[in-house]
Design a protein around this motif. Structure first.
Motif, PDB file in Angstrom:
ATOM      1  N   VAL A  86       0.838  -1.205   0.000  1.00 59.83           N
ATOM      2  CA  VAL A  86       0.000   0.000   0.000  1.00 59.83           C
ATOM      3  C   VAL A  86       0.872   1.253   0.000  1.00 59.83           C
ATOM      4  O   VAL A  86       0.613   2.207  -0.748  1.00 59.83           O
ATOM      5  CB  VAL A  86      -0.947   0.007   1.218  1.00 59.83           C
ATOM      6  N   LYS A  87       1.898   1.268   0.837  1.00 58.47           N
ATOM      7  CA  LYS A  87       2.789   2.438   0.896  1.00 58.47           C
ATOM      8  C   LYS A  87       3.438   2.715  -0.451  1.00 58.47           C
ATOM      9  O   LYS A  87       3.672   3.876  -0.809  1.00 58.47           O
ATOM     10  CB  LYS A  87       3.874   2.228   1.948  1.00 58.47           C
ATOM     11  N   GLN A  88       3.736   1.665  -1.211  1.00 58.55           N
ATOM     12  CA  GLN A  88       4.401   1.829  -2.498  1.00 58.55           C
ATOM     13  C   GLN A  88       3.465   2.320  -3.598  1.00 58.55           C
ATOM     14  O   GLN A  88       3.917   2.697  -4.680  1.00 58.55           O
ATOM     15  CB  GLN A  88       5.045   0.503  -2.913  1.00 58.55           C
ATOM     16  N   PRO A 119      -0.249   3.467   4.933  1.00 63.69           N
ATOM     17  CA  PRO A 119      -0.856   3.462   6.265  1.00 63.69           C
ATOM     18  C   PRO A 119       0.222   3.404   7.346  1.00 63.69           C
ATOM     19  O   PRO A 119       1.412   3.425   7.028  1.00 63.69           O
ATOM     20  CB  PRO A 119      -1.675   2.177   6.242  1.00 63.69           C
ATOM     21  N   SER A 120      -0.188   3.277   8.594  1.00 64.96           N
ATOM     22  CA  SER A 120       0.762   3.234   9.702  1.00 64.96           C
ATOM     23  C   SER A 120       1.333   1.832   9.867  1.00 64.96           C
ATOM     24  O   SER A 120       0.620   0.889  10.221  1.00 64.96           O
ATOM     25  CB  SER A 120       0.074   3.659  11.006  1.00 64.96           C
ATOM     26  N   GLY A 121       2.640   1.698   9.636  1.00 64.66           N
ATOM     27  CA  GLY A 121       3.285   0.401   9.793  1.00 64.66           C
ATOM     28  C   GLY A 121       3.386  -0.031  11.247  1.00 64.66           C
ATOM     29  O   GLY A 121       3.240  -1.218  11.563  1.00 64.66           O
ATOM     30  N   HIS A 122       3.653   0.931  12.145  1.00 63.75           N
ATOM     31  CA  HIS A 122       3.705   0.607  13.568  1.00 63.75           C
ATOM     32  C   HIS A 122       2.376  -0.007  14.019  1.00 63.75           C
ATOM     33  O   HIS A 122       2.344  -0.990  14.757  1.00 63.75           O
ATOM     34  CB  HIS A 122       3.969   1.864  14.400  1.00 63.75           C
ATOM     35  N   THR A 123       1.280   0.594  13.546  1.00 61.93           N
ATOM     36  CA  THR A 123      -0.041   0.102  13.943  1.00 61.93           C
ATOM     37  C   THR A 123      -0.319  -1.275  13.367  1.00 61.93           C
ATOM     38  O   THR A 123      -0.795  -2.171  14.075  1.00 61.93           O
ATOM     39  CB  THR A 123      -1.131   1.087  13.474  1.00 61.93           C
TER      40      THR A 123
END
Length: 205
Positions: A86-88, A119-123
Motif C-alpha cells: 500500500v505504501k508503495q 498506512p501506519s506500519g507501527h499500527t
C-alpha cells in the motif's frame, strides 16, 4: 498547501483538522517519551520479540507458546508485506511535514520518508502481533490489545500519522492475524487428515 483545499476529500479535511488541533503537543516531553516507547512497534523489535517467543517455546517444549510465537511472526510478516504494498502505491505527506511544508495525497511510488504516511506500519505490526497473542492466550488479550492501541494512538499527537493512517493500519494488522489463523487451522486440519489416513492404511495392513 500544494493541494487546493477544494480538492481535499472529507476524510482528508478531518485528518488535517485533528492534526492541526493537536500539533502543538508534539514537542511536549510526555508525548516525546511515549513516542520513543512506541518504537517497540517498529519492525525490528516486533520481529525480535516474536522470534524470541517462538524460540523459547521450542526450547521449553511448550507447544502453545511455540505456536503463539509462530503466529506472531507470521502475522507480523504478512501485515508488513501488505502495508509495504500500500505504501508503495500511495504517496501521502506525513503530518509533521504537512504542517511545515504542505500536504498532498496521490497515487505514486515515492520512497521518501515524508511521503510514506499511509498506512501506519507501527499500527499494522502491533495489532497483528497483539491479535496473535490474544488468540493464543485469551487471558492477556486485553493488555495485549491495549498495548497495541497505545502504540497506534501515540502516532497521532507526535504527528507521525493521520487518524485514517492508523485506522487502515489497524485493519491490515487485524486481517493479517485472522488470515494466518485460518491458514494454520487449514494446515492443522490437513495434517490430521493425512495422519488419520496413514493410520487407517497401517491398520489395514
Amino acid at each position: 498547501m500544494p493541494k487546493a483545499r477544494g480538492r481535499l476529500s472529507r476524510l482528508e479535511r478531518a485528518d488535517l483538522k485533528v492534526t492541526r488541533a493537536i500539533a502543538r503537543h508534539r514537542r511536549k516531553p510526555a508525548v516525546k517519551a511515549a513516542g520513543e516507547a512506541s518504537e517497540i512497534g517498529d519492525q525490528p523489535p516486533l520481529r525480535a520479540i516474536s522470534a524470541a517467543v517462538l524460540l523459547l517455546g521450542l526450547l521449553r517444549r511448550d507447544a502453545t507458546l511455540a505456536r503463539v510465537g509462530a503466529d506472531m511472526l507470521a502475522s507480523h510478516t504478512l501485515a508488513t508485506a501488505v502495508k509495504d504494498v500500500v505504501k508503495q502505491t500511495v504517496d501521502r505527506t506525513r503530518p509533521d511535514h504537512a504542517i511545515e511544508k504542505g500536504y498532498r495525497m496521490e497515487k505514486g511510488g515515492s520512497r521518501t520518508h515524508s511521503l510514506s504516511s499511509f498506512p501506519s506500519g507501527h499500527t499494522a505490526g502491533a495489532v497483528a502481533v497483539a491479535e496473535a497473542i490474544a488468540h493464543g492466550y485469551p487471558s492477556v488479550a486485553i493488555p495485549a490489545r491495549c498495548a497495541a492501541g497505545a502504540v497506534a494512538l501515540i502516532q497521532i499527537p507526535r504527528c507521525k500519522h493521520f487518524v485514517s493512517d492508523i485506522a487502515v493500519g489497524a485493519a491490515i494488522g487485524w486481517a493479517a492475524a485472522v488470515s494466518v489463523r485460518a491458514i494454520m487451522r487449514l494446515a492443522e486440519g490437513t495434517g490430521k487428515a493425512d495422519r488419520s489416513d496413514a493410520c487407517g492404511r497401517a491398520e489395514m495392513k
